[in-house]
Structure formats: structure tokens, C-alpha cells
Write a protein that holds these residues in place. Structure first.
Motif, PDB file in Angstrom:
ATOM      1  N   LEU A 174      -3.378   7.109  -3.327  1.00 10.17           N
ATOM      2  CA  LEU A 174      -3.591   5.841  -2.742  1.00 10.17           C
ATOM      3  C   LEU A 174      -3.043   5.322  -3.822  1.00 10.17           C
ATOM      4  O   LEU A 174      -4.032   5.251  -4.594  1.00 10.17           O
ATOM      5  CB  LEU A 174      -4.726   4.852  -1.746  1.00 10.17           C
ATOM      6  CG  LEU A 174      -4.604   3.753  -1.975  1.00 10.17           C
ATOM      7  CD1 LEU A 174      -4.485   3.254  -0.314  1.00 10.17           C
ATOM      8  CD2 LEU A 174      -6.346   3.628  -1.436  1.00 10.17           C
ATOM      9  N   GLU A 210      -3.118  -0.794   9.537  1.00  9.01           N
ATOM     10  CA  GLU A 210      -4.520  -1.245   9.505  1.00  9.01           C
ATOM     11  C   GLU A 210      -4.568  -1.557   7.986  1.00  9.01           C
ATOM     12  O   GLU A 210      -5.955  -3.029   8.669  1.00  9.01           O
ATOM     13  CB  GLU A 210      -5.701  -0.600   9.783  1.00  9.01           C
ATOM     14  CG  GLU A 210      -5.696   0.433  11.662  1.00  9.01           C
ATOM     15  CD  GLU A 210      -5.465  -1.136  12.455  1.00  9.01           C
ATOM     16  OE1 GLU A 210      -6.449  -1.898  11.983  1.00  9.01           O
ATOM     17  OE2 GLU A 210      -4.664  -1.380  13.329  1.00  9.01           O
ATOM     18  N   ALA A 211      -4.152  -1.963   7.096  1.00  6.20           N
ATOM     19  CA  ALA A 211      -4.040  -1.526   5.957  1.00  6.20           C
ATOM     20  C   ALA A 211      -4.404  -3.348   5.562  1.00  6.20           C
ATOM     21  O   ALA A 211      -4.207  -3.963   4.916  1.00  6.20           O
ATOM     22  CB  ALA A 211      -3.555  -1.086   4.502  1.00  6.20           C
ATOM     23  N   ILE A 262      -5.607  -5.541   6.983  1.00  6.90           N
ATOM     24  CA  ILE A 262      -7.399  -5.829   6.094  1.00  6.90           C
ATOM     25  C   ILE A 262      -6.518  -7.176   5.252  1.00  6.90           C
ATOM     26  O   ILE A 262      -6.907  -7.691   4.812  1.00  6.90           O
ATOM     27  CB  ILE A 262      -7.807  -4.857   5.464  1.00  6.90           C
ATOM     28  CG1 ILE A 262      -8.330  -3.800   6.717  1.00  6.90           C
ATOM     29  CG2 ILE A 262      -8.549  -5.316   4.637  1.00  6.90           C
ATOM     30  CD1 ILE A 262      -9.657  -4.423   7.254  1.00  6.90           C
ATOM     31  N   ASN A 293     -11.580  -0.694   2.468  1.00  3.62           N
ATOM     32  CA  ASN A 293     -11.911  -0.684   4.284  1.00  3.62           C
ATOM     33  C   ASN A 293     -10.565   0.605   4.508  1.00  3.62           C
ATOM     34  O   ASN A 293     -11.015   0.761   5.638  1.00  3.62           O
ATOM     35  CB  ASN A 293     -11.089  -1.926   4.719  1.00  3.62           C
ATOM     36  CG  ASN A 293     -13.088  -2.898   4.507  1.00  3.62           C
ATOM     37  OD1 ASN A 293     -13.222  -2.617   5.636  1.00  3.62           O
ATOM     38  ND2 ASN A 293     -12.673  -3.408   3.285  1.00  3.62           N
ATOM     39  N   PHE A 294      -9.787   1.819   3.252  1.00  2.91           N
ATOM     40  CA  PHE A 294      -9.106   2.298   3.685  1.00  2.91           C
ATOM     41  C   PHE A 294      -9.507   3.640   3.752  1.00  2.91           C
ATOM     42  O   PHE A 294     -10.676   4.244   3.101  1.00  2.91           O
ATOM     43  CB  PHE A 294      -8.200   2.103   2.187  1.00  2.91           C
ATOM     44  CG  PHE A 294      -6.697   2.735   3.189  1.00  2.91           C
ATOM     45  CD1 PHE A 294      -5.669   2.529   2.503  1.00  2.91           C
ATOM     46  CD2 PHE A 294      -6.926   4.744   3.098  1.00  2.91           C
ATOM     47  CE1 PHE A 294      -4.608   2.885   3.571  1.00  2.91           C
ATOM     48  CE2 PHE A 294      -5.674   4.565   3.033  1.00  2.91           C
ATOM     49  CZ  PHE A 294      -4.710   3.968   3.877  1.00  2.91           C
ATOM     50  N   VAL A 338      -3.034   0.287  -4.092  1.00  6.93           N
ATOM     51  CA  VAL A 338      -2.536  -1.070  -3.477  1.00  6.93           C
ATOM     52  C   VAL A 338      -2.641  -1.852  -4.910  1.00  6.93           C
ATOM     53  O   VAL A 338      -3.135  -1.750  -4.992  1.00  6.93           O
ATOM     54  CB  VAL A 338      -4.108  -1.280  -2.672  1.00  6.93           C
ATOM     55  CG1 VAL A 338      -3.914  -2.645  -2.584  1.00  6.93           C
ATOM     56  CG2 VAL A 338      -4.469  -0.340  -1.871  1.00  6.93           C
ATOM     57  N   THR A 354      -2.772   3.769  10.173  1.00  9.99           N
ATOM     58  CA  THR A 354      -3.323   3.670   9.156  1.00  9.99           C
ATOM     59  C   THR A 354      -2.828   2.606   8.281  1.00  9.99           C
ATOM     60  O   THR A 354      -3.881   1.203   8.011  1.00  9.99           O
ATOM     61  CB  THR A 354      -3.830   4.729   8.056  1.00  9.99           C
ATOM     62  OG1 THR A 354      -4.076   5.897   9.205  1.00  9.99           O
ATOM     63  CG2 THR A 354      -5.067   4.907   7.078  1.00  9.99           C
ATOM     64  N   LEU A 355      -1.405   2.582   7.543  1.00  9.14           N
ATOM     65  CA  LEU A 355      -1.012   1.747   7.383  1.00  9.14           C
ATOM     66  C   LEU A 355      -0.849   0.090   7.219  1.00  9.14           C
ATOM     67  O   LEU A 355      -0.963  -0.744   6.521  1.00  9.14           O
ATOM     68  CB  LEU A 355       0.332   2.191   6.638  1.00  9.14           C
ATOM     69  CG  LEU A 355       0.790   3.504   5.689  1.00  9.14           C
ATOM     70  CD1 LEU A 355       2.368   3.717   5.371  1.00  9.14           C
ATOM     71  CD2 LEU A 355       0.393   3.018   4.179  1.00  9.14           C
ATOM     72  N   ILE A 362      -8.859  -4.520   0.889  1.00 11.29           N
ATOM     73  CA  ILE A 362      -7.840  -3.385   1.509  1.00 11.29           C
ATOM     74  C   ILE A 362      -8.669  -2.284   0.823  1.00 11.29           C
ATOM     75  O   ILE A 362      -8.665  -0.811   1.540  1.00 11.29           O
ATOM     76  CB  ILE A 362      -6.298  -3.587   0.878  1.00 11.29           C
ATOM     77  CG1 ILE A 362      -6.165  -4.539   1.548  1.00 11.29           C
ATOM     78  CG2 ILE A 362      -5.438  -2.671   1.211  1.00 11.29           C
ATOM     79  CD1 ILE A 362      -4.617  -4.789   0.986  1.00 11.29           C
ATOM     80  N   ILE A 418       0.773  -0.985  -0.431  1.00 12.71           N
ATOM     81  CA  ILE A 418      -0.008   0.008  -0.003  1.00 12.71           C
ATOM     82  C   ILE A 418       1.222   1.252   0.431  1.00 12.71           C
ATOM     83  O   ILE A 418       1.666   1.497   0.668  1.00 12.71           O
ATOM     84  CB  ILE A 418      -0.374   0.118   1.063  1.00 12.71           C
ATOM     85  CG1 ILE A 418      -1.306  -1.340   1.635  1.00 12.71           C
ATOM     86  CG2 ILE A 418      -1.274   1.587   1.238  1.00 12.71           C
ATOM     87  CD1 ILE A 418      -0.876  -2.070   2.207  1.00 12.71           C
TER      88      ILE A 418
END
Length: 211
Positions: free
Chosen positions: A112, A145-146, A149, A131-132, A114, A142-143, A128, A5
Motif C-alpha cells: 500500500l 472506498e479509500a 475516505i 481506514n484501509f 497513499v 476497496t480503492l 486513508i 492510492i
């Protein structure tokens, strides 16, 4: 053999990337960045660190699309590689060679990107992205958490062996955390990230020179 990401948080001004893979040393192989230019993620069946570095060098002169195409156009093995590029303004571009191991895909949006290959299913990248969310919180969180996911919805088809975070913020030293080999690298990565937020460490960081 990786998913990654790249993101720029318009609320905090941070830019960075995260990556995880079922192989060794994903941080060293995949992520490159410069606070004045942007970030790249170079991965694939035969990843090219040269791609990531040279694209980054081109970003002060060209758009992400042009910067990338100038680097990859004459590479005879490019169809075995994957690369993503996000500049400091949040504009991005990604290339995925069709000889990577399926499932592979990339999604490019403002601020962003991905991308991934050798994934366990064709929904990992979409999940991903879906939910980002950019929040008024450190981009590293934040990254991370990605990455979680991505793991939750299938991840690298071999599981995960290494993970990394690379984040840049104006007037701050870069955050560069790597877990090169672990049975649960995201847990280890989160533990190290929390350690960097301890008061004593944060006070030490304030004394370091920055670009």
C-alpha cells in the motif's frame, strides 16, 4: 494537486491504483500499470507522465526505490512533482518534492502507498491509511472506498473534479475507469464500476484476450 492510492491485495492477487483531483483527467495524468511489473502514480504541481512510464519500465530490472531514483535524479523540476511506485510483489517507494503546494505527504507500507498534495489538511493521507483494509473482495471496490475516505476527511483543497480506477488481475482484462470531469466524480465512478459488474458485461469480458 491530487491524492492517490496504490495497492496490491495479497488475498486476491490484484494490483492497482485510484486517484482523484480538483483538476481534469486525473486517470490519464496520474495512473500507469502493467500486470507483470506493477503500478505507478505520478502527480504534483507539475506532474510528469514520463516519470510514471519510465519507472514502470524499470521495474523488471530494479527495486521500486532504485527504479524511481534512476528516473527522477536528473529532473531539475523534481521538487514540484510527486510519484509513487508499487511493484508486483507489493514493495513500494514514493517521492514528494518539497515545492509542491501544501499540504503534501506520502505513506509507504507493504502492499500500500497513499500520497497526495494540495490537500486541505495534513490528516487526509493518514486517515486513508488508518481506514484501509484488504478484504476478500474486488480491489476496485476497496480503492473506491479509500477515495471516499479521502474526500470525507478533506480531499484536494479545491474539491474534486475527476477520479479514476486502474486495476489488474492475472488472466483478466485490465479495469480502467475514468471520470474526466464531473461535479461529483466519485459518485459517477461508483456508478460506472457497478455497471462493469453486470452479468452481460462480465460475460463479455471473459471472451477478451489477456496477457
Amino acid at each position: 494537486m491530487t491524492f492517490s492510492i496504490l495497492a496490491r491485495n495479497p488475498k486476491t492477487g490484484e494490483i492497482g491504483g485510484a486517484a482523484a483531483t480538483g483538476n481534469l483527467c486525473v486517470g490519464g495524468w496520474v495512473l500507469r500499470g502493467d500486470i507483470k511489473k506493477g503500478v505507478t502514480a505520478s502527480q504534483g504541481f507539475y506532474p510528469s507522465t514520463i516519470w510514471g512510464e519510465n519507472i514502470l519500465n524499470n521495474l523488471n530490472k530494479y527495486s521500486p526505490t532504485t527504479a524511481t531514483n534512476k528516473v527522477i535524479k536528473n529532473d531539475k523540476q523534481k521538487h514540484y512533482r510527486q510519484v509513487a511506485c508499487l511493484n508486483i510483489s507489493g514493495k513500494g517507494f514514493s517521492f514528494t518534492g518539497n515545492k509542491n503546494t501544501k499540504y503534501f505527504n506520502h505513506i509507504v507500507m507493504p502492499n500500500l502507498i497513499v500520497s497526495g498534495n494540495m490537500l486541505s489538511n495534513d490528516k487526509v493521507i493518514n486517515k486513508i491509511v488508518d481506514n484501509f483494509k484488504f478484504k476478500n473482495e474486488p480491489l476496485a471496490k476497496t480503492l473506491l472506498e479509500a477515495l471516499k475516505i479521502g474526500k470525507k476527511f478533506g480531499s484536494d483543497k479545491r474539491g474534486l473534479m475527476s477520479a479514476a480506477l486502474l486495476v489488474f488481475k492475472k488472466n483478466n482484462p485490465p479495469l480502467n475507469i475514468r471520470v474526466d470531469h464531473d461535479t461529483n466524480p466519485l459518485v459517477k465512478l461508483e456508478k460506472i464500476l457497478k455497471m462493469t459488474n453486470k452479468t452481460k458485461y462480465k460475460e463479455w469480458l471473459k471472451k477478451l484476450p489477456t496477457k
